[in-house]
Scaffold this active site. Sequence first.
Site, PDB file in Angstrom:
ATOM      1  N   CYS A  54       0.823  -1.211   0.000  1.00 37.62           N
ATOM      2  CA  CYS A  54       0.000   0.000   0.000  1.00 37.62           C
ATOM      3  C   CYS A  54       0.858   1.262   0.000  1.00 37.62           C
ATOM      4  O   CYS A  54       1.981   1.269   0.487  1.00 37.62           O
ATOM      5  CB  CYS A  54      -0.909   0.013   1.226  1.00 37.62           C
ATOM      6  N   GLU A  56       0.491   3.890   1.796  1.00 42.69           N
ATOM      7  CA  GLU A  56       0.793   4.333   3.151  1.00 42.69           C
ATOM      8  C   GLU A  56       2.068   3.664   3.667  1.00 42.69           C
ATOM      9  O   GLU A  56       2.906   4.316   4.293  1.00 42.69           O
ATOM     10  CB  GLU A  56      -0.368   4.030   4.109  1.00 42.69           C
ATOM     11  N   ARG A  82      -9.869   9.825  -7.897  1.00 41.00           N
ATOM     12  CA  ARG A  82     -11.028   9.007  -7.516  1.00 41.00           C
ATOM     13  C   ARG A  82     -11.609   9.400  -6.181  1.00 41.00           C
ATOM     14  O   ARG A  82     -12.778   9.722  -6.071  1.00 41.00           O
ATOM     15  CB  ARG A  82     -10.645   7.523  -7.441  1.00 41.00           C
ATOM     16  N   CYS A  88      -6.287   0.393   4.905  1.00 41.73           N
ATOM     17  CA  CYS A  88      -6.739  -0.992   5.076  1.00 41.73           C
ATOM     18  C   CYS A  88      -6.304  -1.477   6.468  1.00 41.73           C
ATOM     19  O   CYS A  88      -5.592  -0.781   7.195  1.00 41.73           O
ATOM     20  CB  CYS A  88      -6.145  -1.875   3.985  1.00 41.73           C
ATOM     21  N   CYS A  91      -2.490  -1.567   6.967  1.00 43.82           N
ATOM     22  CA  CYS A  91      -1.904  -0.229   7.135  1.00 43.82           C
ATOM     23  C   CYS A  91      -2.281   0.368   8.491  1.00 43.82           C
ATOM     24  O   CYS A  91      -1.466   1.037   9.120  1.00 43.82           O
ATOM     25  CB  CYS A  91      -2.332   0.700   6.000  1.00 43.82           C
TER      26      CYS A  91
END
Length: 127
Positions: A54, A56, A82, A88, A91
């Site tokens: 990810c 992050e 977006r 998640c 993370c």
Amino acid sequence: MTMRDTDRALVQAAGAVARLRCRSARHTVAAAARTPEGRVLTGVNLHHDTGTTCAEAVAVGTAATQAAGELETIVAVGDRGREILSPCERCRSLLLDYFPAIRVIVGPMDDPRVLPLADLPTPAATP
């Protein structure tokens, strides 16, 4: 928590990285993190056959390699503007271990808000 001008600037920084660096299926999310001193560090996610890392986590790794110290606030933005993405579970765990007091910017692009990591809603299960 109230959005500060520096928080809005952090969303803009993540969005700029997403526009510049997320131009393929390999990179679809950009993250920007800020130190208490105002230093901004960024990262993009990495899609690969072996798995995904990810944005992050990449930003946290960037902070570590640049000896940035504590991170105060983080945000992740999807490619093509977006949306702002909530971290998640992996993370969240990473951020909790490294920066338990970190603030996270979440919500729609037109009305984001800042929450302490501990106050984020539980993420939806991935099917």
